[in-house]
Design an enzyme around this catalytic site. Structure first.
Site, PDB file in Angstrom:
ATOM      1  N   ILE A   1     -42.769   0.120   4.183  1.00  0.00           N
ATOM      2  CA  ILE A   1     -44.018   0.306   3.420  1.00  0.00           C
ATOM      3  C   ILE A   1     -44.677   1.622   3.867  1.00  0.00           C
ATOM      4  O   ILE A   1     -44.942   1.791   5.050  1.00  0.00           O
ATOM      5  CB  ILE A   1     -45.007  -0.853   3.672  1.00  0.00           C
ATOM      6  CG1 ILE A   1     -44.365  -2.201   3.333  1.00  0.00           C
ATOM      7  CG2 ILE A   1     -46.292  -0.651   2.893  1.00  0.00           C
ATOM      8  CD1 ILE A   1     -45.248  -3.397   3.652  1.00  0.00           C
TER       9      ILE A   1
ATOM     10  N   LYS B   1     -49.087  -2.494  16.049  1.00  0.00           N
ATOM     11  CA  LYS B   1     -49.154  -1.898  14.707  1.00  0.00           C
ATOM     12  C   LYS B   1     -50.604  -1.776  14.241  1.00  0.00           C
ATOM     13  O   LYS B   1     -50.993  -0.740  13.679  1.00  0.00           O
ATOM     14  CB  LYS B   1     -48.363  -2.768  13.729  1.00  0.00           C
ATOM     15  CG  LYS B   1     -46.865  -2.794  14.039  1.00  0.00           C
ATOM     16  CD  LYS B   1     -46.162  -3.863  13.229  1.00  0.00           C
ATOM     17  CE  LYS B   1     -44.679  -3.905  13.508  1.00  0.00           C
ATOM     18  NZ  LYS B   1     -44.023  -5.094  12.982  1.00  0.00           N
TER      19      LYS B   1
HETATM   20  N1  HSE Z   1     -40.194  -7.732  15.129  1.00  0.00           N
HETATM   21  C1  HSE Z   1     -40.934  -7.161  14.044  1.00  0.00           C
HETATM   22  C2  HSE Z   1     -41.225  -8.194  13.001  1.00  0.00           C
HETATM   23  C3  HSE Z   1     -40.206  -6.028  13.369  1.00  0.00           C
HETATM   24  O1  HSE Z   1     -40.802  -9.342  13.130  1.00  0.00           O
HETATM   25  O2  HSE Z   1     -41.893  -7.853  12.041  1.00  0.00           O
HETATM   26  C4  HSE Z   1     -40.274  -4.778  14.143  1.00  0.00           C
HETATM   27  O3  HSE Z   1     -41.575  -4.316  14.228  1.00  0.00           O
END
Ligand code: HSE
Length: 445
Positions: free
Chosen positions: A136, A205
């Site tokens: 995205i 994130k």
């Molecule tokens: N482990 C992450 C998830 C993906 O399950 O979204 C990598 O950031």
């Protein structure tokens, strides 16, 4: 045609995905941007390790320094992961004036400020589209598409593993531990699941997105994080009866508006909520229908209004798509000699602060396990009333007097600290059989 020479570090899932994507769509990319991206070398852990896509032996080596220091390499992609050697790799490349593309959210979360400062100092750039929500293009959207907006709200489903587990718990009426075990067996969840299910991956994130959207570096320690481990089938089912779906949300909310025009000499500021927690989302809201491993980000800007981004947040191909977008930007910047055309991170609200979770106001879903006898509801509502917390609805399935029953309360808006304090007292009542469960409600309006 102009050409840039790429050195890659990492030849595993993401690295081989990028190599393959460049082989498949490299001509298309070159036709679109007028620059060819040529892979010069790929540093790997071991030449013979298994990887989803083949990389020719001739381009592989096992020493990342050979890639970064190669005088022909003028663009570096760090796709190795980790937060120690990866930091050194990126700093080494930046010091040589070589732009770097990275997918490394944990590294940016821990050392982003330092790395962005290094990019500025050495007159080059750091590109990180693949670090958040895989395929995205959310970084580009915030940094470029919404450059003329104040971002007032961002709600993200940014962890595919948690979303997959919650989707199955809801659809199958299953418990967390059983779905996690099965997800691990099928390769949807890691053998060590804590980074995902305890909310830390989402914390990385959401911290990057918050820093970018609000222009001050958000320290991960200031981000309140709750994962999904404690959620039960009962919570999901009662939430369903009330018209809600439980999702793990990353939340960035502007709590206090800074004035639209900052008086001269005053440092622009913002007070924002930055949190990760499971929340009840109304079934009528589009985020309630984001299922399985998919990610989504619902972003509200003061000019654009509501927008929605949806797609795969992980996986070799989705991540490769984001890396290719950064490689294209970096290639164009190299071609035109505009190393900081779109700077990686520009502080613009330097006096910003993250509001402590105790001050954050939401509605709440509370599940209690109580003895069904006269006066229990009155005791509970008296404790909530004393804390100035209102009840908006109650569910108690019928049972026999004296039996243990679930008691579900929906609470009106209140600060988190007040609700936690009242629930502590409620948990001490003799009629309350287990620790109260509290899940926030996000109406997303
Ligand atoms: N482990 C992450 C998830 C993906 O399950 O979204 C990598 O950031």
């Amino acid at each position: 045609m102009h050409q840039v020479t790429l050195g890659m570090i990492g030849g595993g899932t993401v690295g081989s995905g990028v190599f393959h994507a460049l082989q498949r769509n490299g001509d298309l990319l070159a036709a679109r941007i007028g620059v060819r991206v040529k892979v010069q070398k790929v540093a790997v852990k071991a030449v013979d390790e298994p990887r989803p896509y083949r990389i020719p032996r001739a381009v592989m080596c096992t020493d990342w320094q050979r890639v970064v220091q190669d005088p022909q390499v003028n663009l570096v992609a760090e796709l190795a992961g980790g937060t120690t050697v990866a930091r050194t790799m990126i700093l080494t490349a930046l010091k040589l004036g070589k732009p770097v593309v990275t997918a490394n959210k944990a590294l940016l979360s821990a050392h982003g400020e330092e790395l962005f400062a290094a990019a500025r100092q050495y007159g080059t750039n750091l590109y990180y589209e693949a670090s958040v929500c895989g395929g995205i293009p959310i970084i580009k959207a915030l940094r470029e598409g919404f450059v003329g907006n104040r971002i007032t709200h961002l709600y993200g489903i940014v962890n595919g593993t948690c979303n997959y587990i919650l989707t199955r718990m809801k659809c199958e009426g299953a418990e967390f531990a059983d779905v996690l075990k099965d997800a691990q067996a099928q390769g949807y969840a890691e053998a060590e699941p804590s980074l995902d299910v305890d909310g830390f991956d989402a914390q990385h994130k959401i911290g990057i997105l918050a820093s970018l959207a609000h222009g001050f570096w958000v320290n991960p320690r200031d981000i309140y994080v709750e994962g999904i481990r404690a959620l039960t089938r009962a919570d999901i089912q009662f939430a369903g009866q009330l018209g809600y779906t439980i999702k793990l949300l990353g939340i960035i909310k502007r709590i206090e508006e800074s004035p639209a025009r900052t008086p001269r000499g005053r440092i622009p500021s913002a007070r924002i909520q930055v949190s990760v927690y499971p929340a009840l989302v109304p079934n009528a809201h589009v985020l309630a229908s984001v299922n399985h491993v998919f990610n989504a980000a619902f972003v509200r800007g003061d000019i654009v209004g509501d927008t929605l981004f949806y797609g795969r947040g992980a996986g070799k191909d989705a991540t490769a798509s984001a890396v290719l977008s950064d490689l294209a930007d970096a290639a164009l910047d190299l071609k035109f000699g505009t190393p900081q055309r779109v700077p990686p991170f520009v502080p613009h609200e330097r006096a910003g602060a993250v509001v402590p979770i105790a001050e954050v106001v939401t509605r709440y879903f509370v599940r209690l396990n109580v003895v069904d006898r006269p006066g229990v509801l009155a005791q509970i509502s008296a404790l909530l009333g004393a804390a100035r917390i209102g009840i908006s609805s109650v569910i108690q399935p019928e049972s026999r007097e004296g039996a243990s029953v679930p008691l579900i309360l929906m609470l009106h808006d209140a600060p988190s600290g007040a609700v936690t304090g009242a629930l502590k007292k409620i948990g001490r009542l003799a009629a309350v059989r287990s620790a109260p469960v509290m899940i926030r409600v996000e109406d997303l309006c």
